[in-house]
Design a protein around this motif. Structure first.
Motif, PDB file in Angstrom:
ATOM      1  N   LYS A 131       0.731  -1.134   0.017  1.00 50.88           N
ATOM      2  CA  LYS A 131       0.127   0.022  -0.014  1.00 50.88           C
ATOM      3  C   LYS A 131       0.901   1.365   0.138  1.00 50.88           C
ATOM      4  O   LYS A 131       0.543   2.446  -0.471  1.00 50.88           O
ATOM      5  CB  LYS A 131      -0.859  -0.177   1.093  1.00 50.88           C
ATOM      6  N   SER A 132       2.132   1.139   0.565  1.00 47.94           N
ATOM      7  CA  SER A 132       3.012   2.456   0.284  1.00 47.94           C
ATOM      8  C   SER A 132       3.760   2.473  -0.847  1.00 47.94           C
ATOM      9  O   SER A 132       4.643   3.296  -1.015  1.00 47.94           O
ATOM     10  CB  SER A 132       3.999   2.171   1.553  1.00 47.94           C
ATOM     11  N   ASN A 133       3.513   1.318  -1.827  1.00 50.45           N
ATOM     12  CA  ASN A 133       4.226   1.239  -3.078  1.00 50.45           C
ATOM     13  C   ASN A 133       3.276   1.761  -4.266  1.00 50.45           C
ATOM     14  O   ASN A 133       3.493   2.111  -5.252  1.00 50.45           O
ATOM     15  CB  ASN A 133       4.723  -0.126  -3.399  1.00 50.45           C
ATOM     16  N   GLU A 134       1.908   1.279  -4.309  1.00 45.95           N
ATOM     17  CA  GLU A 134       0.978   1.414  -5.321  1.00 45.95           C
ATOM     18  C   GLU A 134       0.790   2.900  -5.662  1.00 45.95           C
ATOM     19  O   GLU A 134       0.296   2.906  -6.862  1.00 45.95           O
ATOM     20  CB  GLU A 134      -0.138   0.562  -4.829  1.00 45.95           C
ATOM     21  N   VAL A 135       0.900   3.688  -4.907  1.00 47.44           N
ATOM     22  CA  VAL A 135       0.634   5.099  -5.356  1.00 47.44           C
ATOM     23  C   VAL A 135       1.475   5.378  -6.834  1.00 47.44           C
ATOM     24  O   VAL A 135       1.231   6.359  -7.541  1.00 47.44           O
ATOM     25  CB  VAL A 135       0.771   5.935  -4.394  1.00 47.44           C
ATOM     26  N   PHE A 136       2.811   4.892  -6.634  1.00 49.20           N
ATOM     27  CA  PHE A 136       3.760   5.238  -7.616  1.00 49.20           C
ATOM     28  C   PHE A 136       3.540   4.518  -8.628  1.00 49.20           C
ATOM     29  O   PHE A 136       4.707   3.868  -9.372  1.00 49.20           O
ATOM     30  CB  PHE A 136       5.297   5.236  -7.052  1.00 49.20           C
ATOM     31  N   ASN A 137       2.465   4.612  -9.448  1.00 46.69           N
ATOM     32  CA  ASN A 137       2.230   3.732 -10.780  1.00 46.69           C
ATOM     33  C   ASN A 137       2.108   4.860 -11.880  1.00 46.69           C
ATOM     34  O   ASN A 137       0.975   5.212 -12.159  1.00 46.69           O
ATOM     35  CB  ASN A 137       0.753   2.898 -10.593  1.00 46.69           C
ATOM     36  N   LEU A 138       3.205   5.188 -12.350  1.00 52.97           N
ATOM     37  CA  LEU A 138       3.202   6.301 -13.214  1.00 52.97           C
ATOM     38  C   LEU A 138       4.295   6.122 -14.324  1.00 52.97           C
ATOM     39  O   LEU A 138       5.138   5.448 -14.148  1.00 52.97           O
ATOM     40  CB  LEU A 138       3.708   7.506 -12.285  1.00 52.97           C
ATOM     41  N   GLY A 139       4.073   7.082 -15.202  1.00 51.49           N
ATOM     42  CA  GLY A 139       4.982   6.800 -16.381  1.00 51.49           C
ATOM     43  C   GLY A 139       5.405   5.384 -17.138  1.00 51.49           C
ATOM     44  O   GLY A 139       4.336   4.686 -17.416  1.00 51.49           O
ATOM     45  N   ALA A 140       6.469   5.196 -17.242  1.00 51.56           N
ATOM     46  CA  ALA A 140       7.020   3.928 -17.654  1.00 51.56           C
ATOM     47  C   ALA A 140       6.384   2.627 -16.754  1.00 51.56           C
ATOM     48  O   ALA A 140       6.072   1.615 -17.462  1.00 51.56           O
ATOM     49  CB  ALA A 140       8.355   3.896 -17.950  1.00 51.56           C
ATOM     50  N   ILE A 141       6.144   2.990 -15.886  1.00 50.34           N
ATOM     51  CA  ILE A 141       5.879   1.716 -14.816  1.00 50.34           C
ATOM     52  C   ILE A 141       4.387   1.682 -15.058  1.00 50.34           C
ATOM     53  O   ILE A 141       4.058   0.287 -15.260  1.00 50.34           O
ATOM     54  CB  ILE A 141       6.030   2.384 -13.412  1.00 50.34           C
ATOM     55  N   GLN A 142       3.386   2.650 -15.368  1.00 53.46           N
ATOM     56  CA  GLN A 142       2.154   2.452 -15.451  1.00 53.46           C
ATOM     57  C   GLN A 142       1.853   1.638 -16.859  1.00 53.46           C
ATOM     58  O   GLN A 142       0.944   0.924 -16.940  1.00 53.46           O
ATOM     59  CB  GLN A 142       1.501   3.700 -15.786  1.00 53.46           C
ATOM     60  N   SER A 143       2.602   1.911 -17.651  1.00 54.75           N
ATOM     61  CA  SER A 143       2.769   1.508 -19.340  1.00 54.75           C
ATOM     62  C   SER A 143       3.040   0.024 -19.079  1.00 54.75           C
ATOM     63  O   SER A 143       2.741  -0.898 -20.244  1.00 54.75           O
ATOM     64  CB  SER A 143       3.574   2.288 -20.161  1.00 54.75           C
ATOM     65  N   SER A 144       3.718  -0.451 -18.243  1.00 56.14           N
ATOM     66  CA  SER A 144       4.090  -1.948 -18.121  1.00 56.14           C
ATOM     67  C   SER A 144       3.038  -2.820 -17.526  1.00 56.14           C
ATOM     68  O   SER A 144       3.488  -3.932 -17.734  1.00 56.14           O
ATOM     69  CB  SER A 144       5.647  -1.888 -17.496  1.00 56.14           C
ATOM     70  N   PHE A 145       2.178  -2.246 -16.977  1.00 53.64           N
ATOM     71  CA  PHE A 145       1.127  -2.850 -16.374  1.00 53.64           C
ATOM     72  C   PHE A 145       1.576  -4.074 -15.350  1.00 53.64           C
ATOM     73  O   PHE A 145       1.049  -4.700 -14.784  1.00 53.64           O
ATOM     74  CB  PHE A 145       0.267  -3.755 -17.256  1.00 53.64           C
ATOM     75  N   ILE A 146       2.831  -3.562 -14.651  1.00 48.90           N
ATOM     76  CA  ILE A 146       3.239  -4.183 -13.577  1.00 48.90           C
ATOM     77  C   ILE A 146       2.421  -4.384 -12.153  1.00 48.90           C
ATOM     78  O   ILE A 146       2.385  -5.084 -11.760  1.00 48.90           O
ATOM     79  CB  ILE A 146       4.939  -3.917 -13.239  1.00 48.90           C
ATOM     80  N   HIS A 147       1.764  -3.237 -11.788  1.00 47.48           N
ATOM     81  CA  HIS A 147       1.177  -3.023 -10.837  1.00 47.48           C
ATOM     82  C   HIS A 147      -0.055  -3.890 -10.736  1.00 47.48           C
ATOM     83  O   HIS A 147      -0.514  -4.499  -9.587  1.00 47.48           O
ATOM     84  CB  HIS A 147       0.444  -1.770 -10.484  1.00 47.48           C
TER      85      HIS A 147
END
Length: 365
Positions: free
Chosen positions: A94-110
């Motif tokens: 829960k302390s990591n999921e906020v940072f779903n941005l940029g290239a991270i978001q595009s990777s769908f890893i979350h």
């Protein structure tokens, strides 16, 4: 150097305020925009994103270890230990999921780490199938049949006595155990992949100081807004609006950790805003408001709004799943609190900091 801000001490959640500077009649010297933006982005990566990623990998390694112990000695004691290890890892996420941005978001890893709600019917079909249930299989299935929510379902959907039977002597017990272990192994693998991914994009993340939607600061602020909207909407409002079985709309209702997850979510956002990280005080968005934009008034309003929301959230007595019956007004108040913070970010902060808000909610607020 931090400028004077109003100390807010309503709850333990509030962090220490900046030191008072000597009173002077001279005009404050603003920090250049690009320098302030660079400092804020570098600090949020070095002291929050990087640190939190390492911590997440560590707690998931512990979850893997505990799952192997449970496989060897499937007792109620070890089941409780495995459940506790899941809760620790989930709340860390829960302390990591906020940072779903940029290239991270595009990777769908979350989504591969936590896609909620889980499709438990499809999950049960996987267990009943003749597929080999291992890490490769988990990698091949949809996001809503793996990750934290799928593991939660297997560990918490029934009483512990029933779950222990399902995993040891019940029908498909061996396959259910195999799937549980494969889910945990795959989750730990995804966390390591995410950590490596962040390490790879660190240089571009820190150097991307442009204004507009592609700038790193713009992405961080939008990620904060999106997280707040998710808390207000999918994590609270859907439960309030449900005609029946409202408690099942809370994110972690099976493990009854929804309240704790919301607390970590909100606490993480406030730390990011303040630059008040676990082991280091950095240059936060509040510093950017004061030292670059000369808007201490907006900083005060945001801090007050965060503290009120956390105070009302922590004041909820017991599990939030029970609040729909015992004190629905408390949830409605919390929803309003979160909307106040959202409004300050989407309107006031975005205007002051030249942020392009790309996240749009669906309820017209």
């Amino acid at each position: 150097m931090k400028k004077t801000i109003v100390c807010i001490a309503l709850v333990a959640f509030a962090f220490s305020c900046g030191n008072d500077d000597s009173v002077t009649n001279e005009e404050p010297q603003s920090l250049p925009v690009e320098e302030g933006r660079s400092q804020q982005i570098s600090d949020v990566y070095d002291y929050q994103i990087k640190v939190n990623q390492a911590a997440h990998v560590a707690v998931l390694n512990n979850l893997v270890t505990q799952s192997l112990v449970f496989e060897e000695t499937a007792t109620e004691t070890e089941l409780l230990a495995l459940q506790d290890a899941w809760k620790t890892a989930f709340l860390n996420w829960k302390s990591n999921e906020v940072f779903n941005l940029g290239a991270i978001q595009s990777s769908f890893i979350h989504t591969r780490i936590n896609q909620w709600p889980t499709n438990y019917e499809a999950l049960e079909e996987n267990i009943a199938s003749e597929e080999t249930l291992n890490n490769d299989f988990v990698s091949s299935v949809g996001a809503n049949t793996k990750g934290y929510s799928a593991i939660e379902y297997l560990l918490f959907h029934e009483t512990n006595a029933v779950i222990l039977t399902e995993l040891t002597t019940g029908e498909n017990a061996e396959r259910r155990m195999q799937y549980l272990l494969a889910l945990i192994e795959n989750l730990a693998e995804q966390a390591e992949f995410l950590q490596t991914f962040w390490e790879g994009v660190e240089p571009s993340f820190k150097s991307n100081l442009e204004t507009g939607v592609n700038g790193s600061q713009n992405q961080v602020v939008n990620a904060i807004i999106a997280s707040l909207e998710a808390m207000k909407g999918t994590k609270i409002e859907e439960a309030l609006n449900a005609e029946t079985d409202g408690e099942t709309y809370f994110e972690a209702y099976r493990s009854r950790t929804s309240k704790e997850a919301l607390i970590v979510n909100l606490n993480t956002l406030y730390k990011s805003y303040l630059g008040a990280y676990e082991a280091q005080t950095g240059f936060g968005l509040d510093d950017y408001l004061i030292e670059v934009l000369n808007r201490p008034d907006l900083d005060i309003a945001l801090q007050e709004a965060f503290v009120v929301a956390m105070s009302d959230l922590e004041a909820i007595d017991g599990a939030i799943e029970d609040t729909l019956v015992t004190d629905v007004a408390a949830l409605e108040t919390l929803r309003t609190d979160l909307q106040t913070i959202i409004g300050l970010f989407k309107t006031d902060f975005s205007s002051a900091a030249n942020i392009v808000v790309t996240f749009n909610d669906t309820d017209g607020d």
